[in-house]
Write a protein that holds these residues in place. Structure first.
Motif, short mmCIF file in Angstrom:
data_model
loop_
_atom_site.label_atom_id
_atom_site.label_comp_id
_atom_site.label_asym_id
_atom_site.label_seq_id
_atom_site.Cartn_x
_atom_site.Cartn_y
_atom_site.Cartn_z
N UNK A 63 49.30 32.96 52.24
CA UNK A 63 47.87 33.12 51.95
C UNK A 63 47.65 33.78 50.60
N UNK A 64 48.57 34.66 50.19
CA UNK A 64 48.45 35.37 48.93
C UNK A 64 48.23 36.85 49.14
N UNK A 65 48.28 37.59 48.04
CA UNK A 65 48.11 39.05 48.07
C UNK A 65 47.22 39.48 46.91
N UNK A 66 46.54 40.62 47.08
CA UNK A 66 45.78 41.16 45.95
C UNK A 66 46.72 41.39 44.76
N UNK A 67 46.22 41.13 43.58
CA UNK A 67 47.01 41.30 42.36
C UNK A 67 46.45 42.48 41.58
N UNK A 68 47.24 43.54 41.48
CA UNK A 68 46.82 44.75 40.78
C UNK A 68 47.46 44.87 39.41
N UNK A 69 47.98 43.76 38.87
CA UNK A 69 48.66 43.79 37.58
C UNK A 69 47.75 44.32 36.47
N UNK A 70 46.47 44.01 36.50
CA UNK A 70 45.54 44.52 35.48
C UNK A 70 45.45 46.04 35.51
N UNK A 71 45.84 46.64 36.64
CA UNK A 71 45.81 48.09 36.79
C UNK A 71 47.21 48.70 36.61
N UNK A 72 48.17 47.84 36.22
CA UNK A 72 49.57 48.26 36.07
C UNK A 72 50.13 48.86 37.35
N UNK A 73 49.77 48.23 38.48
CA UNK A 73 50.24 48.68 39.79
C UNK A 73 50.57 47.48 40.66
N UNK A 74 51.20 47.78 41.76
CA UNK A 74 51.50 46.78 42.79
C UNK A 74 50.78 47.18 44.07
N UNK A 75 50.35 46.20 44.83
CA UNK A 75 49.84 46.48 46.16
C UNK A 75 51.04 46.88 47.03
N UNK A 76 50.83 47.82 47.93
CA UNK A 76 51.90 48.27 48.83
C UNK A 76 51.84 47.38 50.07
#
Length: 136
Positions: A34-47
């Motif tokens: 389904x996919x996952x939230x992408x936090x790359x713009x925040x220089x983070x990864x979703x846990x």
């Protein structure tokens, strides 16, 4: 009482607070298909910590331990997300009961409720809000 926060406001909170965490409690199958939230713009990864284990959907008895192992401190602002907001609410309640003091539920989750044709991701939730996400 765990507060439901709209996905747009969660995104704003994640932008404003570099310590805040987004924890996706869906299953590995959901993350992969389904996919996952992408936090790359925040220089983070979703846990990614499943609340239930696929395929049996038995509750993950080590959920709280996994939160701690992920480096989430009890005072860290933590936003829990699932498909529609139900599992993430249960996860947030369990975290609060274990001493995590700043926990929130992402209202409507990643995909939200089904539309008139039975498809998710169109009505509300993270995807429908146009927030960043990607396929794994």
């Amino acid at each position: 009482m765990i507060e439901d926060i709209d996905a747009d406001k969660v995104w704003q909170a994640l932008q404003a607070d570099p310590q805040a965490q987004l924890v996706d409690v869906r299953t590995d199958a959901e993350w992969n298909f389904v996919g996952v939230p992408n936090l790359a713009d925040l220089n983070r990864e979703v846990v990614l910590i499943p609340w239930q284990v696929y395929p049996t959907m038995q509750r993950n008895g080590a959920f709280i331990d996994h939160l701690r192992q992920a480096g989430i401190a009890p005072e860290t602002p933590t936003y829990f997300i699932c498909r529609s907001g139900a599992r993430s609410m249960a996860a947030a309640q369990a975290a609060a009961a274990a001493g995590f003091t700043t926990v929130f539920n992402v209202a409507e989750g990643f995909e939200g409720p089904p539309d008139a044709q039975g498809h998710r991701g169109q009505v509300s939730g993270w995807k429908a809000s146009g927030l960043p996400w990607h396929q794994r």
